[in-house]
Design an enzyme around this catalytic site. Structure first.
Site, PDB file in Angstrom:
ATOM      1  N   ASP A   1      41.216  91.995 -28.463  1.00  0.00           N
ATOM      2  CA  ASP A   1      41.611  90.587 -28.477  1.00  0.00           C
ATOM      3  C   ASP A   1      42.792  90.351 -29.423  1.00  0.00           C
ATOM      4  O   ASP A   1      42.747  90.771 -30.592  1.00  0.00           O
ATOM      5  CB  ASP A   1      40.387  89.787 -28.967  1.00  0.00           C
ATOM      6  CG  ASP A   1      40.534  88.294 -28.791  1.00  0.00           C
ATOM      7  OD1 ASP A   1      40.527  87.841 -27.641  1.00  0.00           O
ATOM      8  OD2 ASP A   1      40.651  87.590 -29.814  1.00  0.00           O
TER       9      ASP A   1
ATOM     10  N   HIS B   1      39.596  85.099 -18.136  1.00  0.00           N
ATOM     11  CA  HIS B   1      38.790  83.948 -18.546  1.00  0.00           C
ATOM     12  C   HIS B   1      39.626  82.866 -19.236  1.00  0.00           C
ATOM     13  O   HIS B   1      39.090  81.810 -19.580  1.00  0.00           O
ATOM     14  CB  HIS B   1      37.679  84.422 -19.482  1.00  0.00           C
ATOM     15  CG  HIS B   1      38.236  85.011 -20.745  1.00  0.00           C
ATOM     16  ND1 HIS B   1      38.951  86.199 -20.746  1.00  0.00           N
ATOM     17  CD2 HIS B   1      38.226  84.587 -22.024  1.00  0.00           C
ATOM     18  CE1 HIS B   1      39.347  86.462 -21.983  1.00  0.00           C
ATOM     19  NE2 HIS B   1      38.912  85.504 -22.772  1.00  0.00           N
ATOM     20  N   ASP B   2      40.914  83.126 -19.477  1.00  0.00           N
ATOM     21  CA  ASP B   2      41.781  82.143 -20.137  1.00  0.00           C
ATOM     22  C   ASP B   2      42.773  81.493 -19.168  1.00  0.00           C
ATOM     23  O   ASP B   2      43.578  80.663 -19.588  1.00  0.00           O
ATOM     24  CB  ASP B   2      42.598  82.816 -21.249  1.00  0.00           C
ATOM     25  CG  ASP B   2      41.741  83.325 -22.394  1.00  0.00           C
ATOM     26  OD1 ASP B   2      40.678  82.724 -22.652  1.00  0.00           O
ATOM     27  OD2 ASP B   2      42.137  84.323 -23.029  1.00  0.00           O
TER      28      ASP B   2
ATOM     29  N   ASP C   1      34.751  94.106 -25.428  1.00  0.00           N
ATOM     30  CA  ASP C   1      35.780  93.308 -26.079  1.00  0.00           C
ATOM     31  C   ASP C   1      35.709  93.583 -27.572  1.00  0.00           C
ATOM     32  O   ASP C   1      34.622  93.693 -28.147  1.00  0.00           O
ATOM     33  CB  ASP C   1      35.503  91.817 -25.816  1.00  0.00           C
ATOM     34  CG  ASP C   1      36.769  91.056 -25.491  1.00  0.00           C
ATOM     35  OD1 ASP C   1      37.704  91.105 -26.306  1.00  0.00           O
ATOM     36  OD2 ASP C   1      36.816  90.417 -24.428  1.00  0.00           O
TER      37      ASP C   1
ATOM     38  N   GLU D   1      45.339  93.108 -25.942  1.00  0.00           N
ATOM     39  CA  GLU D   1      45.821  91.790 -25.515  1.00  0.00           C
ATOM     40  C   GLU D   1      46.922  91.372 -26.477  1.00  0.00           C
ATOM     41  O   GLU D   1      46.684  91.292 -27.682  1.00  0.00           O
ATOM     42  CB  GLU D   1      44.683  90.765 -25.522  1.00  0.00           C
ATOM     43  CG  GLU D   1      45.106  89.461 -24.876  1.00  0.00           C
ATOM     44  CD  GLU D   1      44.393  88.231 -25.428  1.00  0.00           C
ATOM     45  OE1 GLU D   1      44.354  87.210 -24.730  1.00  0.00           O
ATOM     46  OE2 GLU D   1      43.886  88.285 -26.574  1.00  0.00           O
TER      47      GLU D   1
HETATM   48  C1  NOJ Z   1      42.052  85.538 -26.691  1.00  0.00           C
HETATM   49  C2  NOJ Z   1      40.823  85.381 -25.860  1.00  0.00           C
HETATM   50  O1  NOJ Z   1      41.064  85.885 -24.576  1.00  0.00           O
HETATM   51  C3  NOJ Z   1      40.463  83.921 -25.867  1.00  0.00           C
HETATM   52  O2  NOJ Z   1      39.460  83.601 -24.956  1.00  0.00           O
HETATM   53  C4  NOJ Z   1      40.069  83.550 -27.284  1.00  0.00           C
HETATM   54  O3  NOJ Z   1      39.862  82.162 -27.348  1.00  0.00           O
HETATM   55  C5  NOJ Z   1      41.147  83.928 -28.290  1.00  0.00           C
HETATM   56  N1  NOJ Z   1      41.713  85.221 -28.050  1.00  0.00           N
HETATM   57  C6  NOJ Z   1      40.588  83.933 -29.680  1.00  0.00           C
HETATM   58  O4  NOJ Z   1      39.716  85.016 -29.855  1.00  0.00           O
END
Ligand code: NOJ
Length: 571
Positions: free
Chosen positions: A207, A339-340, A99, A267
């Site tokens: 990210d 994970h989100d 990441d 992302e």
């Molecule tokens: C996206 C990530 O997937 C998430 O888990 C994170 O909280 C935010 N970006 C901030 O880095």
């Protein structure tokens, strides 16, 4: 196929290290734990592992707040452990993608510590510092330089008392945004990326990378109803004016000469299909693919905590549009989970006992048969579900904790807020991996940092490995198909019966081979002969081979679909 496109035949497995496997009994997963499970991943057949952040971090946002990019947090292990992980993964033919969190650092990163130390520190301009809004007293409500709301609730600006200025943080106040306008910042990031590649890793998941270029004028966004001081800043920093320039520059500075061996995925919240074509056109040398969010926003109302029932037609329209838009130029990533996101089987399938296994397999089948690189999030291959959280203090994630506090303080009904969290909280994805039926699911011998889902006694890897009909073995087979059946990786995609509310159907065609995917997104039987717009010569498929099914052999290839049945036919 050139080597540059190897990722078209690859499947990526995402590990959230905190929750994967603890090796030392501290209740938190770690790198030696991952090493111990590499054979499991080899059995599943994945080609790449993406690790959520394991760098030195105060863990305000579980590692997405990095204090040292070139070291590992002691909670997760050491650099030597990572070297060992890379070596052992490579021995098994698995690549490692790290990441890359460079929209922001931790406020404990030495760069920020210096930056905040005085207005004339050489690193002051590495972050976004601004005085209070003109005519407002520093610190007063509404005096923030812009009205932007942070993704984790409240204003996106924090006052630093020492120098009397505010710094920008699109996420938590412990995640100050880096100023990419400053070439020194960019050079420092690129140097760090080269350092990791030289260490042997195989790429980066970037990210919120489409937030690094901001409109430098920093103006207010559209006010958010119900809050006098907050507005939507996203038009000022999503896909900003210099984003393509930065990504292209990064490519030249970091990937040149080795890009063909790597995998890069950006992302990108709010990315459109038109943007995605530009980002992923190989000729432009930016990234290999992007994570888009359209399909995981379809069950949101006005905001992510306002949940509504998903209409399958919207899902097909959305994913179908992405398939069409990137058919000739660029490439898609494919995912239901990360994970989100809450767990896909509880969200797009059914976690009712009678349907969970079938619907989890159906989701895997449908996703992996699309054109693009599929991502499996840890536990998805077991059909892991959302967690039955009871009270508000069961939630640990900063986004959920802040939202609960803010919503209840501004008068929302606490029970309603809790229901929204149960459906949408990121904590659902972060409960420990369910390895076996023992007390802590085989995740730790200590006390797990996050609650183990009580259903681990039934849903776990040990049981799944022993059962040829499990979700795990179905995922193994669907992953294998990508490796053995060229039409899965390379075939053209054509959506069928787009207006049907329960049937998800499409074909893939490649060099004389045609695949037909049929999936019943419901708990009721679905006959195929009177489906409007299916536009299929069903007779022509009667003699087709069943490549993969989730409920055992059907009476005939085109027989009515049983509840949550998915079939892949080949002719
Ligand atoms: C996206 C990530 O997937 C998430 O888990 C994170 O909280 C935010 N970006 C901030 O880095």
């Amino acid at each position: 196929m050139t080597e540059a496109q190897w990722f078209r035949e690859a499947v990526v497995y995402q590990i959230y290290p905190r929750s994967f496997q603890d090796s030392n009994g501290d209740g938190i997963g770690d790198v030696p734990g991952i090493i111990a499970r590499l054979d499991y991943l080899k059995t599943l057949g994945v080609d790449v592992v993406w690790l959520s952040p394991i760098y030195t971090s105060p863990q305000d946002d579980n590692g997405y707040d990095i204090a040292d990019y070139e070291d590992i947090d002691p909670t997760f292990g050491t650099l030597a452990d990572v070297d060992e992980l890379i070596a052992q993964a490579h021995e098994r033919g698995i690549r490692i993608v790290m990441d890359l969190v460079v929209n922001h650092t931790s406020d404990e990163h030495p760069w920020f510590v210096e930056s905040r130390s005085s207005k004339d520190n050489p690193k002051r301009d590495w972050y976004w510092w601004r005085p209070a809004r003109e005519g407002h007293e520093t610190g007063a409500p509404g005096a923030e330089p812009t009205n932007w709301e942070s993704f984790f609730s409240g204003p996106a600006w924090e006052l630093d008392e020492a120098t009397g200025e505010y710094y920008l943080h699109l996420f938590s106040r412990k995640q100050p945004d880096l100023n990419w306008e400053n070439p020194e910042v960019r050079e420092a990031v690129y140097a760090m990326m080269r350092w990791w590649l030289d260490r042997g890793i195989d790429g980066f998941r970037m990210d919120v990378i489409n937030m690094i270029s901001k409109v430098t004028a920093l103006r207010d966004g559209q006010p958010i109803p119900g809050n006098p001081h907050l507005g939507d800043g996203t038009p000022h920093f999503l896909n900003g004016p210099r984003i393509h320039e930065y990504l292209h520059e990064m490519h030249a500075a970091v990937f040149e000469g080795r890009a063909e061996k790597l995998l890069t995925v950006g992302e990108m919240p709010g990315v459109t299909v038109e943007d995605a074509v530009l980002y992923t056109d190989p000729e432009r040398r930016e990234v290999d693919m992007v994570f888009q969010f359209e399909h995981v926003g379809l069950d949101h109302g006005d905001h992510k905590w306002d949940r509504r029932t998903l209409d399958l037609r919207d899902l097909k329209r959305s994913l179908g549009r992405w398939q069409d838009a990137l058919a000739d130029v660029g490439w898609n990533s494919l995912y239901w989970n990360n994970h989100d996101q809450p767990r896909a089987v509880s969200r797009f399938g059914s976690d009712a006992p009678e349907h969970r296994v079938a619907s989890a397999k159906l989701l895997g089948t449908v996703l992996h048969l699309h054109r693009g690189t599929p991502y499996v999030y840890q536990g998805e291959e077991l059909g892991m579900t959302n967690v039955p959280f009871a009270a508000h203090d069961d939630f640990l994630d900063i986004e959920s904790v802040n939202y609960y506090r803010m919503a209840v303080a501004s008068g929302s009904d606490a029970e309603e807020v809790l229901s929204a969290l149960r459906l949408g909280s990121r904590d659902n994805a972060r409960s420990p991996m369910q390895w076996d039926a023992s007390d802590n699911a085989g995740f730790t011998t200590g006390s797990p940092w996050s609650r183990v889902n009580p259903n681990h006694t039934e849903i776990n890897a040990e049981a799944a490995l022993a059962d040829e009909d499990s979700v795990f073995h179905h995922y193994r087979r669907v992953i294998e198909l990508r490796h053995t059946e060229p039409a899965v990786a390379h075939g053209d995609f054509h959506m069928l019966a787009a207006d049907h509310p329960r049937l998800y159907a499409f074909t893939r065609a490649h060099e004389g081979t045609e695949l037909l995917v049929l999936a019943n997104f419901s708990g009721d039987e679905l006959p195929l002969d009177d489906v409007d717009g299916l536009d299929l010569d069903l007779d022509g498929w009667k003699g087709a081979t069943l490549l993969l099914g989730n409920l055992g052999d059907p009476a005939a290839p085109t027989a009515p679909l049983r509840p949550w049945e998915a079939r892949v036919l080949r002719r």
